[in-house]
Design a protein around this motif. Structure first.
Motif, PDB file in Angstrom:
ATOM      1  N   MET A 215      50.953   6.644  65.331  1.00  0.00           N
ATOM      2  CA  MET A 215      50.695   7.171  63.989  1.00  0.00           C
ATOM      3  C   MET A 215      49.362   7.910  64.013  1.00  0.00           C
ATOM      4  SD  MET A 215      50.457   5.235  60.240  1.00  0.00           S
ATOM      5  CE  MET A 215      51.381   3.888  60.889  1.00  0.00           C
ATOM      6  N   LEU A 216      49.368   9.129  63.452  1.00  0.00           N
ATOM      7  CA  LEU A 216      48.179   9.978  63.417  1.00  0.00           C
ATOM      8  C   LEU A 216      48.003  10.570  62.037  1.00  0.00           C
ATOM      9  CD1 LEU A 216      49.867  11.370  66.358  1.00  0.00           C
ATOM     10  CD2 LEU A 216      47.433  11.013  66.722  1.00  0.00           C
ATOM     11  N   ARG A 217      46.752  10.925  61.722  1.00  0.00           N
ATOM     12  CA  ARG A 217      46.472  11.659  60.484  1.00  0.00           C
ATOM     13  C   ARG A 217      45.967  13.032  60.913  1.00  0.00           C
ATOM     14  NH1 ARG A 217      45.209   9.214  55.588  1.00  0.00           N
ATOM     15  NH2 ARG A 217      44.406   7.432  56.750  1.00  0.00           N
TER      16      ARG A 217
ATOM     17  N   PRO B 209      44.130  16.812  60.312  1.00  0.00           N
ATOM     18  CA  PRO B 209      42.872  17.139  59.631  1.00  0.00           C
ATOM     19  C   PRO B 209      43.034  17.474  58.149  1.00  0.00           C
ATOM     20  CG  PRO B 209      42.999  18.278  61.730  1.00  0.00           C
ATOM     21  CD  PRO B 209      44.348  17.654  61.483  1.00  0.00           C
ATOM     22  N   PHE B 210      44.269  17.601  57.684  1.00  0.00           N
ATOM     23  CA  PHE B 210      44.533  17.951  56.291  1.00  0.00           C
ATOM     24  C   PHE B 210      44.953  16.732  55.471  1.00  0.00           C
ATOM     25  CE2 PHE B 210      45.539  21.221  59.328  1.00  0.00           C
ATOM     26  CZ  PHE B 210      44.569  22.159  59.011  1.00  0.00           C
ATOM     27  N   GLY B 211      44.927  15.533  56.100  1.00  0.00           N
ATOM     28  CA  GLY B 211      45.200  14.292  55.400  1.00  0.00           C
ATOM     29  C   GLY B 211      46.625  13.774  55.509  1.00  0.00           C
ATOM     30  N   HIS B 212      47.501  14.502  56.199  1.00  0.00           N
ATOM     31  CA  HIS B 212      48.902  14.077  56.305  1.00  0.00           C
ATOM     32  C   HIS B 212      49.086  13.108  57.469  1.00  0.00           C
ATOM     33  CE1 HIS B 212      49.904  17.011  53.301  1.00  0.00           C
ATOM     34  NE2 HIS B 212      49.295  17.942  54.019  1.00  0.00           N
ATOM     35  N   ILE B 213      49.931  12.106  57.251  1.00  0.00           N
ATOM     36  CA  ILE B 213      50.215  11.113  58.280  1.00  0.00           C
ATOM     37  C   ILE B 213      51.510  11.489  58.993  1.00  0.00           C
ATOM     38  CG2 ILE B 213      50.808   8.696  58.698  1.00  0.00           C
ATOM     39  CD1 ILE B 213      48.879   7.975  56.438  1.00  0.00           C
ATOM     40  N   TRP B 214      51.434  11.471  60.312  1.00  0.00           N
ATOM     41  CA  TRP B 214      52.566  11.785  61.182  1.00  0.00           C
ATOM     42  C   TRP B 214      52.890  10.560  62.023  1.00  0.00           C
ATOM     43  CZ3 TRP B 214      54.940  16.641  61.450  1.00  0.00           C
ATOM     44  CH2 TRP B 214      54.318  17.646  60.699  1.00  0.00           C
ATOM     45  N   ILE B 215      54.173  10.231  62.113  1.00  0.00           N
ATOM     46  CA  ILE B 215      54.642   9.136  62.958  1.00  0.00           C
ATOM     47  C   ILE B 215      55.571   9.751  63.999  1.00  0.00           C
ATOM     48  CG2 ILE B 215      55.971   6.994  63.031  1.00  0.00           C
ATOM     49  CD1 ILE B 215      54.939   6.476  60.152  1.00  0.00           C
ATOM     50  N   PHE B 216      55.164   9.610  65.259  1.00  0.00           N
ATOM     51  CA  PHE B 216      55.967  10.151  66.361  1.00  0.00           C
ATOM     52  C   PHE B 216      56.637   8.996  67.076  1.00  0.00           C
ATOM     53  CE2 PHE B 216      52.790  13.417  65.581  1.00  0.00           C
ATOM     54  CZ  PHE B 216      53.608  14.520  65.482  1.00  0.00           C
ATOM     55  N   LEU B 217      57.905   9.199  67.446  1.00  0.00           N
ATOM     56  CA  LEU B 217      58.693   8.139  68.066  1.00  0.00           C
ATOM     57  C   LEU B 217      59.467   8.678  69.255  1.00  0.00           C
ATOM     58  CD1 LEU B 217      59.434   8.159  64.666  1.00  0.00           C
ATOM     59  CD2 LEU B 217      59.791   5.805  65.333  1.00  0.00           C
ATOM     60  N   THR B 218      59.600   7.840  70.265  1.00  0.00           N
ATOM     61  CA  THR B 218      60.471   8.105  71.397  1.00  0.00           C
ATOM     62  C   THR B 218      61.373   6.886  71.542  1.00  0.00           C
ATOM     63  OG1 THR B 218      58.824   9.460  72.525  1.00  0.00           O
ATOM     64  CG2 THR B 218      60.571   8.516  73.890  1.00  0.00           C
ATOM     65  N   PRO B 219      62.688   7.079  71.553  1.00  0.00           N
ATOM     66  CA  PRO B 219      63.574   5.927  71.747  1.00  0.00           C
ATOM     67  C   PRO B 219      63.292   5.237  73.084  1.00  0.00           C
ATOM     68  CG  PRO B 219      64.827   7.816  70.998  1.00  0.00           C
ATOM     69  CD  PRO B 219      63.453   8.311  71.350  1.00  0.00           C
ATOM     70  N   ILE B 220      63.325   3.923  73.077  1.00  0.00           N
ATOM     71  CA  ILE B 220      63.134   3.141  74.291  1.00  0.00           C
ATOM     72  C   ILE B 220      64.489   2.965  74.949  1.00  0.00           C
ATOM     73  CG2 ILE B 220      62.444   0.901  75.227  1.00  0.00           C
ATOM     74  CD1 ILE B 220      60.559   0.640  72.791  1.00  0.00           C
ATOM     75  N   VAL B 221      64.535   3.236  76.235  1.00  0.00           N
ATOM     76  CA  VAL B 221      65.781   3.078  76.981  1.00  0.00           C
ATOM     77  C   VAL B 221      66.066   1.590  77.116  1.00  0.00           C
ATOM     78  CG1 VAL B 221      66.952   3.513  79.162  1.00  0.00           C
ATOM     79  CG2 VAL B 221      65.390   5.213  78.233  1.00  0.00           C
ATOM     80  N   ALA B 222      67.238   1.204  76.617  1.00  0.00           N
ATOM     81  CA  ALA B 222      67.606  -0.225  76.647  1.00  0.00           C
ATOM     82  C   ALA B 222      68.282  -0.590  77.942  1.00  0.00           C
ATOM     83  CB  ALA B 222      68.528  -0.552  75.475  1.00  0.00           C
TER      84      ALA B 222
END
Length: 132
Positions: A115-117, A119-132
């Motif tokens: 999770m990152l914010r 510089p303009f105040g927006h929160i971004w959540i980046f995801l990568t599926p985990i190989v099961a």
């Protein structure tokens, strides 16, 4: 594990509200939304839910820090993006000036997430599926 089809090629908005259960009822009535998924928390709170509005996925839940519709320094929306390599993208974003809120971590729901914010105040959540 592959990126779910309904998440591919999309930035998925995740809104945080006070009263997520009531918000879902409203979206069903007002927009014809259908509830896809709900994870209930303590005291009737919704930790995470997903609805479909005209075929588009919207994530929502009851607000907790760093998400707050009214809190100081909070954001009421997060943007979710599935990416091939969350660790590499997180490092790239931090180098470009993003604030790291949560380092890449394997989550119990089958994704590695950061999770990152910006510089303009927006929160971004980046995801990568985990190989099961």
């Amino acid at each position: 594990m592959e990126i779910p089809e309904h998440y591919k090629y999309a930035v998925i908005p995740h809104i945080m509200v006070d009263g997520a259960a009531e918000a879902i009822k409203f979206y069903v009535k007002a927009f014809g939304a259908s509830e896809l998924f709900r994870l209930d928390g303590d005291g009737g709170r919704i930790v995470h839910a997903e609805i479909s509005v005209q075929g588009s996925t919207l994530m929502l839940g009851d607000a907790d820090a760093p998400f707050s519709p009214t809190g100081e320094g909070g954001a009421s929306v997060a943007l979710h993006v599935y990416v091939p390599d969350v660790d590499a993208l997180t490092a790239q974003a931090v180098a470009a000036g993003a604030e790291l809120l949560s380092s890449p971590t394997d989550m119990p729901y089958g994704a590695r997430q950061s999770m990152l914010r910006d510089p303009f105040g927006h929160i971004w959540i980046f995801l990568t599926p985990i190989v099961a």
